[in-house]
Motif scaffolding. Sequence first.
Motif, mmCIF file in Angstrom:
data_model
loop_
_atom_site.group_PDB
_atom_site.id
_atom_site.type_symbol
_atom_site.label_atom_id
_atom_site.label_comp_id
_atom_site.label_asym_id
_atom_site.label_seq_id
_atom_site.Cartn_x
_atom_site.Cartn_y
_atom_site.Cartn_z
ATOM 1 N N ASP A 104 58.986 56.639 72.712
ATOM 2 C CA ASP A 104 58.924 57.191 73.580
ATOM 3 C C ASP A 104 58.554 56.034 74.976
ATOM 4 N N LYS A 105 58.300 54.367 74.723
ATOM 5 C CA LYS A 105 59.021 53.469 75.479
ATOM 6 C C LYS A 105 60.432 53.190 75.797
ATOM 7 N N VAL A 106 60.668 52.893 74.250
ATOM 8 C CA VAL A 106 62.206 52.830 74.431
ATOM 9 C C VAL A 106 62.607 53.750 75.608
ATOM 10 N N VAL A 107 62.752 55.235 75.184
ATOM 11 C CA VAL A 107 63.104 55.733 75.694
ATOM 12 C C VAL A 107 62.595 55.886 77.881
ATOM 13 N N ASP A 108 61.718 55.839 77.998
ATOM 14 C CA ASP A 108 61.071 55.555 79.236
ATOM 15 C C ASP A 108 62.038 53.877 79.251
ATOM 16 N N THR A 109 62.104 53.213 78.781
ATOM 17 C CA THR A 109 62.539 51.729 79.344
ATOM 18 C C THR A 109 63.982 51.926 79.955
ATOM 19 N N TYR A 110 65.158 52.736 78.716
ATOM 20 C CA TYR A 110 66.494 53.594 79.521
ATOM 21 C C TYR A 110 66.273 53.856 80.128
ATOM 22 N N ARG A 111 65.539 54.974 80.639
ATOM 23 C CA ARG A 111 65.591 56.116 81.720
ATOM 24 C C ARG A 111 65.457 55.233 82.978
ATOM 25 N N SER A 112 64.040 54.740 83.200
ATOM 26 C CA SER A 112 63.959 53.823 84.021
ATOM 27 C C SER A 112 65.144 53.112 84.388
ATOM 28 N N ASN A 113 65.676 52.331 83.790
ATOM 29 C CA ASN A 113 66.711 50.994 83.965
ATOM 30 C C ASN A 113 66.115 49.961 83.759
ATOM 31 N N ASN A 120 69.688 40.415 84.998
ATOM 32 C CA ASN A 120 69.703 41.932 85.090
ATOM 33 C C ASN A 120 71.126 42.140 83.917
ATOM 34 N N LEU A 121 70.027 41.924 82.474
ATOM 35 C CA LEU A 121 70.246 42.566 81.396
ATOM 36 C C LEU A 121 69.086 43.588 80.749
ATOM 37 N N PRO A 122 69.641 45.011 80.915
ATOM 38 C CA PRO A 122 69.514 45.862 80.774
ATOM 39 C C PRO A 122 68.223 45.578 79.304
ATOM 40 N N THR A 123 66.420 45.510 79.510
ATOM 41 C CA THR A 123 65.359 45.419 77.989
ATOM 42 C C THR A 123 65.217 46.477 77.400
#
Length: 165
Positions: A104-113, A120-123
């Motif tokens: 869920d944290k991975v998906v949330d971090t992806y969606r939140s950009n 400015n690397l995506p986390t």
Amino acid sequence: MDGFIDTIEWIAAIFVACVVTLIFVGVLLRYFFATSIPDGYDLGRMLLGILIFWGIAATSYRGTHITVDLVWSAANKNWKRYIDIFATLVLLFVVTVQTYTLFDKVVDTYRSNVLTFDLNLPTWPFFALAWIGDVSAVLLIAIRTYRLIFHPDEIHDETELKVAD
């Protein structure tokens, strides 16, 4: 199966090397050149998180993590096996729930950009690598549970070796 287990241990070792190298280079740059690695703190923090989850995978199968074995050491061989099975099932449950919540944290971090500060690397890829380590932990703990129940002679438990000495 042992090749899969060894691969996971090597991946954990590679992340240890990455974290140590990042810290060492960061200290050298700050001390001698009064500069720092861009996003060094964020990269170190995220690599350390990845290392922790891959480390859980590596230590959970081998049984080399820190344990309190007062009751286990006083038990006979059959009870030791039952205690090991119960403890491994509890660990499997806990790490499975942890894996689910980390996804869920991975998906949330992806969606939140969410991005790092300097570069400015995506986390989310770092979180995804940590999640893959957690999935590996679940797989290895499941393998350990299976072997404890059906093939206890295939378990190479470091704690068992200490008792036998």
